[in-house]
Design an enzyme around this catalytic site. Sequence first.
Site, PDB file in Angstrom:
ATOM      1  CG  HIS A 223     113.031  61.729  48.713  1.00 54.44           C
ATOM      2  ND1 HIS A 223     113.355  62.861  47.995  1.00 54.44           N
ATOM      3  CD2 HIS A 223     113.247  62.047  50.020  1.00 54.44           C
ATOM      4  CE1 HIS A 223     113.732  63.824  48.829  1.00 54.44           C
ATOM      5  NE2 HIS A 223     113.675  63.347  50.064  1.00 54.44           N
TER       6      HIS A 223
ATOM      7  CG  HIS B 156     116.685  62.177  54.118  1.00 56.85           C
ATOM      8  ND1 HIS B 156     117.520  63.211  53.747  1.00 56.85           N
ATOM      9  CD2 HIS B 156     115.494  62.405  53.514  1.00 56.85           C
ATOM     10  CE1 HIS B 156     116.841  64.052  52.966  1.00 56.85           C
ATOM     11  NE2 HIS B 156     115.613  63.585  52.808  1.00 56.85           N
TER      12      HIS B 156
ATOM     13  CD  GLN C  59     118.836  69.047  55.794  1.00 58.22           C
ATOM     14  OE1 GLN C  59     118.595  67.851  55.853  1.00 58.22           O
ATOM     15  NE2 GLN C  59     117.916  69.959  55.466  1.00 58.22           N
TER      16      GLN C  59
ATOM     17  CG  HIS D 209     115.179  67.759  49.610  1.00 52.83           C
ATOM     18  ND1 HIS D 209     116.159  66.879  49.264  1.00 52.83           N
ATOM     19  CD2 HIS D 209     114.528  67.210  50.675  1.00 52.83           C
ATOM     20  CE1 HIS D 209     116.104  65.826  50.069  1.00 52.83           C
ATOM     21  NE2 HIS D 209     115.126  66.003  50.937  1.00 52.83           N
TER      22      HIS D 209
ATOM     23  CD  GLU E 117     110.364  68.935  52.611  1.00 54.80           C
ATOM     24  OE1 GLU E 117     111.581  68.966  52.355  1.00 54.80           O
ATOM     25  OE2 GLU E 117     109.854  68.122  53.410  1.00 54.80           O
TER      26      GLU E 117
ATOM     27  CG  ASP F 152     111.390  62.585  53.082  1.00 49.27           C
ATOM     28  OD1 ASP F 152     112.631  62.642  52.975  1.00 49.27           O
ATOM     29  OD2 ASP F 152     110.685  63.595  53.210  1.00 49.27           O
TER      30      ASP F 152
HETATM   31 FE   FE2 Z   1     113.890  64.472  51.891  1.00 47.99          FE
END
Ligand code: FE2
Length: 426
Positions: A60, A62, A155, A213, A216, A312
């Site tokens: 995971h 970005h 997102q 996701h 979270e 992440d």
């Molecule tokens: Fe993430």
Amino acid sequence: MLDLLIHNARLPDGRAHMGVAVQGGRITALEAGLSPATAPAAQVVDAGDQLLSAPFVDAHFHMDATLSYGLPRVNQSGTLLEGIALWGELKPQLTQEALVERALAYCDWAVAKGLLAIRSHVDVCDPRLLAVDALLEVKRRVAPYIDLQLVAFPQDGVLRSHGALDLLKESLKRGVDVVGGIPHFERTMADGAASVKLLCELAAEQGKRVDMHCDESDDPLSRHVETLAYETQRLGLHGRVTGSHLTSMHSMDNYYVSKLLALMAEARLNVVANPLINITLQGRHDSYPKRRGLTRVPEQLAAGLTVAFGHDCVMDPWYSLGSGDMLEVASMGLHVAQMTSQAAMRQCFEAVTTAPAQILGLDHFGLAVGREASFVLLQARDPIEALRLRAHRLGVWRRGVQLAASAPVQTTLTLPGRPASTDFRR
Ligand code: FE2
């Protein structure tokens, strides 16, 4: 003659004095006592009784945001929501060239740390799909040394953000591998659940894996993971769907979790916890006591789920630190989840090596005959020592070719009243 022989190695399963023979980029033998005398090779490496592991895998990340720390400003509150707002400010200023350059720089860091496979989410909520094109370019360029798997990540919410579904579909058409989502960011709980259903159906239609996701949040009533497990089993996607973060599970009612874990196991849902990020982002609305916010990793493992630890973020709107070191990630997971038994510490090592390889579907990874000859030599004797020391990487190989090398780290002490000594296990 072999292409490569690494001998005198320890393996994560505890076997010592092991030799690994490599021919044509694959492991052809893995036996105790293999030596240059019995197995001559063009390149011979004496592992020096140190730990030879399968490469690190990050399930995971970005990569479109990495190394952008401070652009256009720093996250003041430290919250997830300010991070998302900050990313929204940065997006119009991004250029494909800068995205590619930063991602390639991060991949260099990764290789040096023995991290040879990364699943990166890429934000598709941009009519230009700039980051998608940039990371597809990066994927092509790093293919000789990193397996980069991309997730189409809406997102701003696939339902909440105008046109996001079409952009997500277009990014899959351009070559993005996995379907992403963010149900807890949709406008309502109902929309969140609808987004999970929609995205799982899309993945099933197109034969894609799913990595969302999910939940979270510190809200114990954020229960999209329940829908994710339900849709996974309804659509027959068993083992191909991942719930990332799942931090609300930390705060959920114990009785409800006892039912939920069984549903997750039934769907063979994979879990990715992100310890560095969750310990810094969660609990921000608490006074004291402050919740840790990591999902329930030991209980998920006990239920038979495959659980990985992801990095992440590294130096981006959500997290100002990080270096691509999956041992740092695993160490934080170990501490926050209190996984301190010998068996649990080994599980933490697996959570950054074998477990994420399984989640990404990397069947060619692993220390076994016939698998790809990719590994990392660590300056440690076993996985627990590797975690304790955040062990130095002595060498990194991909398909039998050495990509990184460094000299052992050691310190010489000359203390009054003590004999001079050299060691590194401190
Ligand atoms: Fe993430």
